[in-house]
Design an enzyme around this catalytic site. Structure first.
Site, PDB file in Angstrom:
ATOM      1  N   ASP B  28      36.233  43.309  49.642  1.00 37.61           N
ATOM      2  CA  ASP B  28      37.642  42.938  49.720  1.00 37.61           C
ATOM      3  C   ASP B  28      37.958  42.105  48.481  1.00 37.61           C
ATOM      4  O   ASP B  28      37.284  41.115  48.208  1.00 37.61           O
ATOM      5  CB  ASP B  28      37.861  42.117  51.002  1.00 37.61           C
ATOM      6  CG  ASP B  28      39.319  42.053  51.396  1.00 37.61           C
ATOM      7  OD1 ASP B  28      40.154  42.662  50.685  1.00 37.61           O
ATOM      8  OD2 ASP B  28      39.622  41.385  52.396  1.00 37.61           O
ATOM      9  N   ASP B 122      43.021  47.322  47.958  1.00 45.98           N
ATOM     10  CA  ASP B 122      42.110  46.231  47.612  1.00 45.98           C
ATOM     11  C   ASP B 122      40.917  46.080  48.537  1.00 45.98           C
ATOM     12  O   ASP B 122      40.250  45.063  48.494  1.00 45.98           O
ATOM     13  CB  ASP B 122      42.888  44.911  47.534  1.00 45.98           C
ATOM     14  CG  ASP B 122      43.488  44.538  48.876  1.00 45.98           C
ATOM     15  OD1 ASP B 122      43.580  45.423  49.739  1.00 45.98           O
ATOM     16  OD2 ASP B 122      43.844  43.370  49.066  1.00 45.98           O
ATOM     17  N   GLU B 123      40.635  47.031  49.391  1.00 46.44           N
ATOM     18  CA  GLU B 123      39.400  46.917  50.168  1.00 46.44           C
ATOM     19  C   GLU B 123      38.821  48.289  50.469  1.00 46.44           C
ATOM     20  O   GLU B 123      39.540  49.286  50.493  1.00 46.44           O
ATOM     21  CB  GLU B 123      39.597  46.098  51.458  1.00 46.44           C
ATOM     22  CG  GLU B 123      40.638  46.617  52.372  1.00 46.44           C
ATOM     23  CD  GLU B 123      40.751  45.815  53.673  1.00 46.44           C
ATOM     24  OE1 GLU B 123      39.715  45.420  54.253  1.00 46.44           O
ATOM     25  OE2 GLU B 123      41.876  45.611  54.126  1.00 46.44           O
TER      26      GLU B 123
END
Lengths: 371, 411
Positions: B28, B122-123
């Protein structure tokens, strides 16, 4: 009200008028069929504010009056009655229908609440009913089924003296049929946009009689309506609003290439090859001297090819079509030989009978292949 | 994670614990949007920075850790965030930049293993079982990735290493920012049981309430309740699911790259809007934006849908399937507008509208049914030209005239 008549004639009239009834009526009385006896004539009427249908027929005997009964139920009942005379009579708030030893008692709807059917516009001219039905069927198949573009769900009727032109398009194909008719006024010039599905149903239903009379609004009487009369039946339909596309400029004046193919051979081949063209994926036709090769599928998927004899004039060309649209056109030309006039693989093909100057033309837009 | 915030590292967790059997990584990015912004505005480093909508209804999309110290978190209304942290610098989002950064990060992941399942920009989950011989133990791989992301993208990330997806995700949340945490397979239960029930995947506000009413506050409480009791309270599926998670059982595997099922855009109006002309213009803007993304990703879609949220938050959606797939903004707009007009709204006040294209397929290889009377080069070609202009001169270099704001046209 009371009448007695033959079951079959009644069942036909009821079935036809019941077709125009709304499936979800906005007012309860619109679910009803109005039966009126006047002298020795029975009139059956149905109406849904868009379409009105009225059938008249002779009865054996009767007392004048009117009754309004559920159209769907009456249609189901008359269809399943035994082939014996039908007796129909009002008894208080019910009607009783007897046929042989069968007896039905149906509730009635209030006749006074039933709307007045729209007045028939003025008769404008007539033509043979089977010619009309065939022409409408040839054209209506190209009409759009998408209610979001209402103009394209219609068939355009153009009257220019004794020439009647029917046209319909869904933007992917265009069908145009020219025929002659007998106008009551010479030099009549007008157009109308009629819902295609209603027109096709009507033309077919009226084909049992010898001729069809078209009634068009003149002045304010029956404005926005068209009427059809024939075979003891008459129907009015509300016209569609909006401007039909200017299609004449789409018809190519001349084509650099053309192919003549035996129509039913091509139809069979298209059906076979299209088996590997799932859901509107295209079928490719490669024309060269003496033959046309049909292909569909490819890559990792199933493939099919078939070649047919064809008399082809022009540069070799590969053009792709939606197979369903192609079959519609080939099935509609009513000719042993199909002519496909081509320009380029990105321009419409014109499918006609053997002669390029046919009264029926089916313009089909190709599918552009990837890459 | 906005909910079920995990308390600081407790028993059962060891940053460099035994990672045998821990082949799932959850990675993350730390304050991703804000970090990307700081990268190009280094002078803001160390200051509280918020990325989000600047209008009266703006929402915090990302906040730096300096800012989070004031209680600011993502999804919080911007008004509230500004009150909590008046010193914060608020930056409007630049999704193109985040997408670029995300693509770079995902590339780093894919160099490690093909089994990368992105969850958002973003993860992502990674399954590194097959990379161990080449790159070392999972914890080493995690550190390698952290170093590479820092190196290549100049942003930090946190890595959770565990034997299952949901434990890995909890682990990454607990070592944020800029950390790595291994939850050894044998310690999963000890790691999980002190956590609040809201930490479990699938426990939202409603379920949390129900569990609290049963007196179940921690995962450990939950684990000790018989499955059938949970199933009675929550329904057979949810009950069984939570019972399994509470003991660390999670069978989900890492599914590499799920292709987009749909592409769309939506907009919350700064104030509720009832003017159809304004809504039509917004639909056009969203349709154009959606089409640009379709073309940028080389996809076409057959189904266009719109979403409408009223002032009272009731939400409607309508969709329509086209005869052939499209990536043309004009077509998306025409369809969307028709769907909107079809709702027959009598100047109802709207809070949000959205446009979406579904049923995506790669644009290459899709045959296109041509339309009668269509010009050889139509909207599609015009929009492709606009894409090229945007590529050279920046987004919005060429746009429909109705979307040119007269006040900004000198920009």
């Amino acid at each position: 009200m009371k009448f007695r008549m033959d079951r079959e004639a009644l069942a036909d009239a009821v079935a036809w008028t019941a077709r125009s009834l709304p499936s979800r009526p906005t007012v309860p009385v619109l679910a009803g069929l109005l039966l009126t006896v006047d002298g020795d004539t029975l009139t059956v009427s149905g109406f849904d504010y868009e379409v009105s249908a009225r059938a008249e027929m002779a009865i054996d005997a009767g007392d004048p009056g009117a009754a309004l009964v559920s159209g769907r139920l009456l249609a189901e009942i008359t269809r399943s009655l035994p082939a014996q005379p039908v007796q129909f009579a009002t008894e208080g708030t019910r009607v009783v229908l007897t046929c042989g030893t069968t007896r039905f008692a149906l509730p009635t709807l209030p006749v006074d609440d039933y709307p007045t059917l729209p007045a028939m516009p003025e008769p404008a001219g007539s033509l043979e009913s089977d010619v009309f039905a065939a022409a409408v069927a040839q054209v209506a198949l190209a009409a759009g089924r998408d209610d979001t573009l209402p103009v394209l769900t219609g068939v355009r009727l153009e009257i220019e003296g004794d020439a009647l032109t029917l046209a319909a398009t869904d933007r992917y194909r265009l069908a145009v049929r020219q025929l002659s008719w007998q106008p009551l006024q010479p030099g009549l010039s007008t157009t109308a946009l009629v819902p295609a599905r209603t027109l096709a149903d009507t033309a077919k239903a009226l084909a049992t009689g010898p001729e069809v009379v078209l009634s068009l609004a003149i002045g304010t009487v029956g404005e926005g309506m068209i009427g059809f009369t024939g075979a003891g039946r008459r129907t009015t339909t509300r016209l569609l609003d909006g401007e039909f596309p200017k299609y004449r400029s789409l018809l190519p004046v001349e084509s650099p290439a053309s192919a003549l193919v035996t129509a039913n051979h091509l139809v069979e081949a298209v059906k076979r090859v299209a088996l590997v063209a799932p859901r509107s994926s295209p079928i490719r036709l490669s024309f060269a001297a003496g033959e046309v090769v049909l292909e569909a599928g490819g890559g990792d998927d199933a493939q099919a090819t078939e070649s047919l004899e064809a008399s082809y004039e022009g540069e070799p060309m590969t053009i792709a079509f939606n197979p369903g649209y192609l079959l519609d056109g080939l099935g509609a030309i009513d000719s042993d030989v199909a002519r496909l006039a081509l320009t380029t693989p990105a321009k419409p093909a014109v499918i006609t009978g053997k002669e390029p100057e046919s009264t029926y033309r089916y313009l089909l837009m190709p599918v552009r292949l990837a890459g | 994670m906005s909910r079920g915030r995990v308390p600081p590292v407790g028993p059962g967790a060891d940053p460099v614990g035994d990672d045998a059997g821990c082949h799932i990584l959850h990675i993350d990015m730390d304050a991703f949007y804000a970090s990307v912004e700081l990268r190009r505005r280094p002078e803001l480093r160390g200051r509280p920075v918020i990325v989000g909508g600047t209008g009266s209804r703006g929402v915090v999309l990302s906040a730096t850790y300096e800012c989070r110290a004031y209680g600011v978190h993502s999804a919080m209304p911007m008004m509230r965030a500004r009150r909590l942290c008046p010193a914060a610098v608020v930056i409007p989002p630049d999704f193109a930049a985040y997408q670029d950064a995300s693509a770079g990060v995902m590339e780093v992941f894919r160099a490690v293993t093909p089994l990368v399942e992105p969850l958002s920009l973003d993860e992502a989950f990674l399954d590194v079982a097959g990379a161990r011989r080449r790159l070392g133990r999972p914890a080493q791989i995690g550190e390698l990735i952290r170093a590479r992301v820092q190196d290549e993208q100049d942003i930090t990330c946190s890595v959770g290493v565990a034997s299952t997806k949901f434990v890995a995700k909890l682990a990454s949340a607990r070592c944020k920012p800029d950390g790595l945490l291994v939850v050894p397979a044998d310690d999963v239960v000890a790691f999980l049981h002190p956590l609040p029930v809201a930490a479990l995947w699938g426990v939202g506000e409603r379920t949390e309430e129900q569990l609290l009413r049963l007196g179940l506050r921690t995962v450990g409480d939950l684990a000790r309740v018989p499955v059938c009791t949970l199933q009675r309270a929550l329904g057979p599926a949810a009950g069984g699911h939570l019972a399994a998670l509470a003991w660390g059982r999670d069978d989900r595997v890492v599914v590499p790259h799920e292709p987009d099922r749909s592409i769309g855009a939506e907009e919350t109006f700064p104030t509720d809007v009832d003017d159809p002309a304004v809504i039509h213009r917004e639909l056009l803007r969203l349709a154009e934006r959606t089409a640009v993304r379709l073309r940028a990703t080389g996809q076409v879609g057959r189904t266009v849908s719109i979403k409408v949220r009223f002032a009272d938050f009731t939400t409607l959606s309508r969709s329509r399937t086209l005869p052939s797939a499209t990536d043309v903004g004009r077509t998306v707009y025409d369809t969307g507008r028709m769907l909107f007009d079809g709702l027959g709204l009598q100047r109802a006040r709207l809070r949000l509208v959205g446009v979406r294209v579904e049923g995506l397929t790669p644009a290459a290889g899709v045959p296109r049914q041509l339309i009668l009377g269509e010009r050889d080069s139509g909207w599609r070609e015009a929009e492709q030209a606009a894409d090229r202009a945007a590529h050279r001169f920046g987004a919005g270099a060429v746009r429909p005239a109705t979307l040119v704001d007269p006040l900004q046209s000198s920009e």
